[in-house]
Design an enzyme around this catalytic site. Structure first.
Site, PDB file in Angstrom:
ATOM      1  N   ARG A  15       0.802  -1.225   0.000  1.00  0.00           N
ATOM      2  CA  ARG A  15       0.000   0.000   0.000  1.00  0.00           C
ATOM      3  C   ARG A  15       0.839   1.281   0.000  1.00  0.00           C
ATOM      4  O   ARG A  15       0.312   2.374  -0.113  1.00  0.00           O
ATOM      5  CB  ARG A  15      -0.961   0.000   1.208  1.00  0.00           C
ATOM      6  CG  ARG A  15      -2.195  -0.837   0.960  1.00  0.00           C
ATOM      7  CD  ARG A  15      -3.005  -0.995   2.222  1.00  0.00           C
ATOM      8  NE  ARG A  15      -2.383  -1.935   3.156  1.00  0.00           N
ATOM      9  CZ  ARG A  15      -2.778  -2.106   4.411  1.00  0.00           C
ATOM     10  NH1 ARG A  15      -3.761  -1.392   4.894  1.00  0.00           N
ATOM     11  NH2 ARG A  15      -2.171  -2.993   5.176  1.00  0.00           N
ATOM     12  N   GLY A  79       3.317 -15.641   7.859  1.00  0.00           N
ATOM     13  CA  GLY A  79       2.724 -15.194   9.115  1.00  0.00           C
ATOM     14  C   GLY A  79       3.775 -14.787  10.132  1.00  0.00           C
ATOM     15  O   GLY A  79       4.955 -15.103  10.000  1.00  0.00           O
ATOM     16  N   TYR A 385      37.041  28.509 -11.229  1.00  0.00           N
ATOM     17  CA  TYR A 385      36.964  27.325 -12.090  1.00  0.00           C
ATOM     18  C   TYR A 385      37.299  27.706 -13.522  1.00  0.00           C
ATOM     19  O   TYR A 385      36.722  28.647 -14.072  1.00  0.00           O
ATOM     20  CB  TYR A 385      35.532  26.785 -11.998  1.00  0.00           C
ATOM     21  CG  TYR A 385      35.268  25.479 -12.693  1.00  0.00           C
ATOM     22  CD1 TYR A 385      36.089  24.373 -12.486  1.00  0.00           C
ATOM     23  CD2 TYR A 385      34.154  25.337 -13.530  1.00  0.00           C
ATOM     24  CE1 TYR A 385      35.811  23.155 -13.102  1.00  0.00           C
ATOM     25  CE2 TYR A 385      33.878  24.123 -14.149  1.00  0.00           C
ATOM     26  CZ  TYR A 385      34.711  23.039 -13.936  1.00  0.00           C
ATOM     27  OH  TYR A 385      34.434  21.849 -14.533  1.00  0.00           O
ATOM     28  N   ARG A 438      40.265  48.259 -15.436  1.00  0.00           N
ATOM     29  CA  ARG A 438      38.984  48.406 -16.130  1.00  0.00           C
ATOM     30  C   ARG A 438      39.201  49.280 -17.361  1.00  0.00           C
ATOM     31  O   ARG A 438      40.213  49.977 -17.438  1.00  0.00           O
ATOM     32  CB  ARG A 438      37.932  49.015 -15.207  1.00  0.00           C
ATOM     33  CG  ARG A 438      38.263  50.385 -14.651  1.00  0.00           C
ATOM     34  CD  ARG A 438      37.036  51.085 -14.057  1.00  0.00           C
ATOM     35  NE  ARG A 438      36.845  50.929 -12.654  1.00  0.00           N
ATOM     36  CZ  ARG A 438      36.842  51.951 -11.755  1.00  0.00           C
ATOM     37  NH1 ARG A 438      37.031  53.203 -12.151  1.00  0.00           N
ATOM     38  NH2 ARG A 438      36.636  51.724 -10.504  1.00  0.00           N
TER      39      ARG A 438
END
Ligand code: UD1
Ligand code: CA
Length: 457
Positions: A15, A79, A385, A438
């Protein structure tokens, strides 16, 4: 007297509608069978024997790291009496305590009462009184109140069906009697099974005293057959854990919206808001405050740590006085010092942050060793990474990393270095200097016109 705990767990659990064998279905993150084994261990059992059948190898594999468990195979489910008989050769002498693998809420303290009632020579059965006993075996007593036998629902007369005292299935009995009785069980009953419950009448016939212990908490012997019952027992179990924490002085704003799937050690004046999930091994120092919707797994939080809403922390350590979130994420192996501030949308992974370091907004700090009192501005990313390998970014004490900077690892930013906003840093930045990288020439186009909407037509 040595104790043998035998857990019947060969049933199929159709079940559940699941590929996972029934006894591996979790309560608070731990398989049901694991809970029952823990109860057995808490009794200092000499032997722990599990009778397994359906999904057997999967069940055994789930407990491969628990070498104290002995396994007995029941090839066919004939049983409960037949199941127990399969375990006898794995048992020593002394007393047998029979439990079910799908009844995870049983506590060691109740089982101790059952064992005390059995002593060295009696049969003790744990019973419960239920408003609706349908489906259970009934405890039949004689006019003097002595237990004489157990009758299964399907074999019971109408009068017997009206009995509200039921068999939980848990019994304690000397093994020597089981070795005598179990081979004599017959399956001439409504289900054609070898009922363990028939040993009660055998005991009475043999002059072995039978005693009943009535469970004080009806949930303890409750079994699980389907997902609805699994969910129900999960809530009961969680409520018990919440009550323990409340008794220990933890403030839970709503004990019904708290989940612990593991263990928690805590100091004083810990406060936990709603929908917090604690998993694995959790340590919370004094005065820790955890906001709503927080998930912690294997986390250690020092004194006074504040975790704001929707923060996720896994396998990490947070030093005293630090605050995180809302919406912060610590992935495994993050170690934060004291008074560290991690704000919203900051992800930290395998990184060490020294005392007083701050990363207030939108940053990724992975594979990094960061010193004390460092300021990590918004949008800073450690580029750890290269598509194949991971590299470490090292940042010294009192460094300042300007907004939207990328630190391409391996790279070192020295103590008191100042990285200008918008820099892509690929070479080491020296101490006490401003490092800037930059596009320099900023242009302004005078007289520039905003685009205009073209009329559709
Ligand atoms: C059993 C009892 C019943 C009791 C009820 C409590 C018997 C005959 N009946 O009924 O009196 O009220 O439990 O929940 O004992 N199992 C095996 N192998 C088998 C059969 C069962 O290992 O061949 C295991 C199951 O996995 C389960 C336990 O034994 O853990 C109980 O089996 P179940 O079929 O649920 O017994 P019930 O019919 O509910
Ligand atoms: Ca059952």
């Amino acid at each position: 007297m040595s104790l043998n705990v035998i857990i019947l767990a060969a049933g199929q659990g159709k079940r559940m509608n699941s590929k996972l064998p029934k006894v591996l279905q979790p309560i608070a993150g731990l398989p049901m069978l694991g809970h029952v084994l823990e109860a057995g261990r808490a009794l200092a059992a000499e032997r722990l024997v599990v009778v397994y059948g359906h999904g057997g190898e999967q069940v055994k594999a789930a407990f491969a790291n628990q070498p104290d468990v002995r396994w007995a195979h029941q090839a066919e489910q004939l049983g409960t009496g037949h199941a127990l008989a399969q375990a006898l050769s794995a048992c020593s002498e002394g007393v047998a305590l029979v439990l079910y693998g799908d009844c995870p809420l049983i506590t060691a303290s109740t089982l101790k009462m059952l064992l005390e009632a059995a002593g060295e020579d009696k049969l003790a059965v744990l019973t419960a009184v239920m408003d609706n006993p349908t489906g259970y075996g009934r405890i039949v007593r004689d006019p003097a109140g002595r237990i004489v036998r157990i009758v299964e629902q399907k074999d019971a007369s109408d009068a017997e069906k009206s009995i509200r005292e039921i068999n939980t299935g848990f019994i304690a009995v000397p093994l020597k009697h089981l070795r005598d009785w179990l081979p004599r069980l017959k399956n001439a009953n409504a289900q054609g099974e070898y009922y363990l419950t028939d040993v009660i009448a055998m005991a009475v016939d043999n002059g072995v005293a039978v005693t009943g212990v009535i469970a004080s908490d009806a949930w303890e012997p409750a079994g699980v057959n389907d997902k609805r019952q699994l969910a129900e027992l999960e809530r009961v179990y969680q409520r018990r854990q919440a009550d323990k924490l409340l008794a220990g002085g933890v403030t839970l704003l709503d004990p019904s919206r708290f989940d612990l799937r593991g263990t928690v050690e805590h100091g004083q004046d810990v406060e936990i808001d709603v929908n917090v999930i604690l998993e694995g091994k959790i340590k919370l120092g004094n005065g820790v405050k955890i906001g709503p919707n927080v998930y912690l797994k294997n986390a250690t939080l020092g004194d006074g740590v504040i975790i704001k809403a929707n923060t996720v922390i896994e396998d990490s350590v947070v030093g005293a006085g630090s605050d995180l979130g809302p919406f912060a994420r610590l992935r495994p192996d993050s170690i934060l010092g004291e008074k560290v501030h991690i704000g919203n949308f900051v992800e930290v992974k395998k990184a060490k942050l020294g005392n007083g370091t701050k990363a207030g907004h939108l940053a990724y700090l992975g594979d990094a060793v960061i010193g004390e009192r460092v300021n990590v501005s918004a949008g800073v990313i450690t580029c750890n990474y290269d598509g194949a390998n991971k590299f470490v970014t090292t940042i010294g004490d009192d460094a300042f990393i300007g907004t939207d900077s990328q630190l391409v690892a391996p790279v070192t930013i020295a103590d008191r270095a100042y990285v200008a906003a918008g820099s892509t840093i690929t070479k080491n930045a020296p101490a006490d200097a401003l490092t800037i990288c930059r596009a320099r020439d900023q242009k302004s186009i005078l007289g520039w016109k905003k685009p205009e909407k073209v009329a559709k037509g």
